[in-house]
Design an enzyme around this catalytic site. Structure first.
Site, PDB file in Angstrom:
ATOM      1  N   HIS A 201      41.121  31.900  44.089  1.00 49.90           N
ATOM      2  CA  HIS A 201      42.215  32.167  43.155  1.00 49.90           C
ATOM      3  C   HIS A 201      41.739  32.151  41.706  1.00 49.90           C
ATOM      4  O   HIS A 201      42.521  32.310  40.777  1.00 49.90           O
ATOM      5  CB  HIS A 201      43.323  31.122  43.362  1.00 49.90           C
ATOM      6  CG  HIS A 201      44.656  31.520  42.855  1.00 49.90           C
ATOM      7  ND1 HIS A 201      45.223  30.980  41.722  1.00 49.90           N
ATOM      8  CD2 HIS A 201      45.555  32.419  43.327  1.00 49.90           C
ATOM      9  CE1 HIS A 201      46.410  31.514  41.525  1.00 49.90           C
ATOM     10  NE2 HIS A 201      46.646  32.389  42.478  1.00 49.90           N
ATOM     11  N   LYS A 203      40.068  33.112  38.098  1.00 45.64           N
ATOM     12  CA  LYS A 203      40.135  34.309  37.256  1.00 45.64           C
ATOM     13  C   LYS A 203      39.320  34.047  35.996  1.00 45.64           C
ATOM     14  O   LYS A 203      39.835  33.460  35.042  1.00 45.64           O
ATOM     15  CB  LYS A 203      41.588  34.628  36.895  1.00 45.64           C
ATOM     16  CG  LYS A 203      42.558  34.624  38.103  1.00 45.64           C
ATOM     17  CD  LYS A 203      43.894  34.079  37.702  1.00 45.64           C
ATOM     18  CE  LYS A 203      44.748  33.610  38.838  1.00 45.64           C
ATOM     19  NZ  LYS A 203      44.684  34.295  40.081  1.00 45.64           N
ATOM     20  N   ASP A 208      27.084  38.122  29.319  1.00 44.76           N
ATOM     21  CA  ASP A 208      25.775  37.810  28.724  1.00 44.76           C
ATOM     22  C   ASP A 208      25.519  36.303  28.657  1.00 44.76           C
ATOM     23  O   ASP A 208      24.726  35.841  27.829  1.00 44.76           O
ATOM     24  CB  ASP A 208      25.652  38.410  27.313  1.00 44.76           C
ATOM     25  CG  ASP A 208      25.719  39.924  27.315  1.00 44.76           C
ATOM     26  OD1 ASP A 208      25.479  40.526  28.382  1.00 44.76           O
ATOM     27  OD2 ASP A 208      26.030  40.505  26.263  1.00 44.76           O
ATOM     28  N   HIS A 416      53.434  33.959  34.447  1.00 46.90           N
ATOM     29  CA  HIS A 416      52.334  33.572  35.342  1.00 46.90           C
ATOM     30  C   HIS A 416      51.440  32.499  34.715  1.00 46.90           C
ATOM     31  O   HIS A 416      50.357  32.217  35.230  1.00 46.90           O
ATOM     32  CB  HIS A 416      51.514  34.833  35.675  1.00 46.90           C
ATOM     33  CG  HIS A 416      50.659  34.725  36.881  1.00 46.90           C
ATOM     34  ND1 HIS A 416      49.297  34.982  36.862  1.00 46.90           N
ATOM     35  CD2 HIS A 416      50.953  34.391  38.164  1.00 46.90           C
ATOM     36  CE1 HIS A 416      48.796  34.830  38.066  1.00 46.90           C
ATOM     37  NE2 HIS A 416      49.777  34.470  38.882  1.00 46.90           N
TER      38      HIS A 416
END
Length: 490
Positions: A201, A203, A208, A416
């Protein structure tokens, strides 16, 4: 009369000639001795230098947690770290009284892509940056489609693109991932269902090993224009970015065929930075302490603080207020069968307000997919607000309005967010607040402690208060008719 003495000079026998070397041989011997000394010195320096080099390579490759005792703080990070809060504000959601807004998630992502030179690592739940999955012609999908187009340009330019994504348990759109594979990106699916009975789940992006994004937004076009999201972009902060890469490397390892969670993770995955020894950084020009936490515990190598422990530490150390904005709040293991009560966070919030008088505010999302049982637990928390207990706790529901066309977009129009802010600390995560997200599901959080106004903490506090005081936040006793059919908890 003195006797007449006769003196005779004694002759000392001549020394026999020594076996002397000719002068040219002596000089040759001295030269050879000098050369040998120099050779020995060079060899010693070479051995010492090689040892130092190997030590440095070992520390770089495997971490140096083992060099530090439990009470020793690692060296500070001298990177000029810059943190920027980024948001996705759904179309049609306006805050007329708010000050200048934060950069959008899509702006931040496109900026990171434009600046990528050598590597991009993305940990993700699923991919649907185009609206092919909805079979609609939704103009607001253009931002997601542009992100996908820019992603496809990186590998041909020499950027090493790696994507770790949760292996779907059923049919799921794969067009984005196929397009990225064809462009030269590497993709691994992590079977968290097999490994922990959960999902990936998480994110986050790491660019770099210097910049990163971490927040609530999925790789979904709706997360840019139709869902309310919040995350943080850290620029020029290689110390934290490299530590986040270690979390990604664990996912990447588990994405190999036939992989399993090690009983003891190799030192390569260890970290020195955690709740006990956070990283000392200069953040937006002021001193701060920061570290990254991870879930579930089996995915925490040595030194890594589990996400739940980090969250509860923020709650337990609050003395003035705790502001929470999260989509789902359930003190249960909602995905376990049979369901189990799981009061870890609930107990912490109740203790904070009852024992320490901390002001607690929960802003929970409400939409067409809300779990109906949430209402009872939220009412139970709100019931603590009583003149006899002197507990100061309030709960509101945030409803994102939708017009007729927006209401037809599946899995959209929802807040969210997944963050918490106190007078001391900032917690920005990727998990909903129910048990399985901390015991089985892979998630990551960034924790920052920073004093003073104008920092990351005060900015996040301002965002929470903007939302809390907005017309989109509703008390639990609000009439359902006043918000339409968008909320299942009223």
């Amino acid at each position: 009369m003195k006797p007449k003495l006769m003196y005779q000079e004694l002759k000392v026998p001549a020394e026999e000639p020594a076996n002397e070397l000719p002068m040219n041989e002596i000089e040759a011997w001295k030269a050879a001795e000098k050369k040998a000394r120099w050779v020995l010195l060079v060899l010693i320096l070479a051995v010492v230098g090689f040892g130092a080099l190997m030590t440095q390579l070992f520390l770089w490759e495997y971490g140096d947690l083992h060099l530090f005792g439990p009470n020793q703080r690692p060296a500070p990070c001298y990177d000029p770290c810059e943190a920027v809060l980024v948001e996705s504000i759904p179309e049609g959601l306006d805050f007329p009284n708010a000050s200048t807004g934060n950069p959008s998630t899509s702006q931040a992502w496109l900026g990171l892509l434009a600046g990528a030179h050598s590597s991009l690592d993305i940990a993700s739940f699923y991919w649907t940056l185009t609206n092919n999955d909805t079979h609609t012609q939704e103009p607001s999908a253009q931002q997601g489609e542009e992100v996908l187009r820019q992603l496809q340009t990186l590998a041909p330019k020499g950027v090493n693109v790696r994507i770790a994504v949760s292996k779907p348990s059923g049919p799921q759109p794969q067009a984005d991932l196929q397009a990225l594979l064809q462009s030269g990106a590497q993709v691994r699916m992590v079977d968290m269902q097999k490994l922990t009975h959960g999902v990936l789940h998480t994110k986050f992006w790491v660019v770099d090993q210097t910049h990163f994004y971490l927040g609530s937004a999925n790789m979904d076009w709706r997360s840019l224009t139709q869902v309310k999201e919040l995350g943080v972009v850290m620029y020029n902060c290689s110390c934290l970015a490299r530590d986040l890469t270690k979390i990604f490397e664990a996912y990447w390892f588990l994405g190999q065929a036939g992989s399993s969670i090690p009983s003891t993770w190799p030192r390569f995955y260890d970290t020195r930075y955690n709740q006990e020894t956070p990283m000392e950084i200069c953040l937006n020009g002021t001193p701060a302490l920061a570290y990254l936490a991870s879930a579930p515990p089996p995915l925490c190598p040595s030194g890594r603080t589990p996400d739940l422990k980090a969250l509860l530490n923020v709650v337990d150390n609050a003395r003035s207020f705790i502001y929470v904005a999260v989509m789902n709040y359930l003190p249960t293991l909602e995905f376990s069968h049979p369901h189990r009560f799981w009061p870890a966070i609930d107990d912490g919030l109740r203790r904070a307000t009852y024992e320490r008088g901390v002001k607690v505010r929960l802003l929970i999302s409400c939409w067409g997919h809300s779990e109906p049982s949430m209402r009872a637990f939220l009412l139970s928390l709100a019931a603590l607000r009583d003149n006899h207990t002197h507990s100061d706790i309030q709960v509101k529901l945030f409803v994102v309005p939708a017009d007729e066309a927006q209401a037809r977009i599946p899995y959209a129009r929802v807040n969210h967010n997944k963050y918490m802010v106190t007078e001391r600390a900032t917690y920005i995560g990727t998990s909903n607040w129910s048990g399985n997200y901390f015991t089985e599901t892979a998630g990551t959080s960034l924790l920052v402690t920073q004093n003073g106004r104008g920092g990351l903490r005060s900015q996040l506090e301002a965002i929470f208060l903007r939302d809390w005081d907005s017309p989109y936040s509703h008390d639990l006793d609000t009439s359902a008719d006043s918000v339409g059919n968008a909320c299942r908890l009223l």
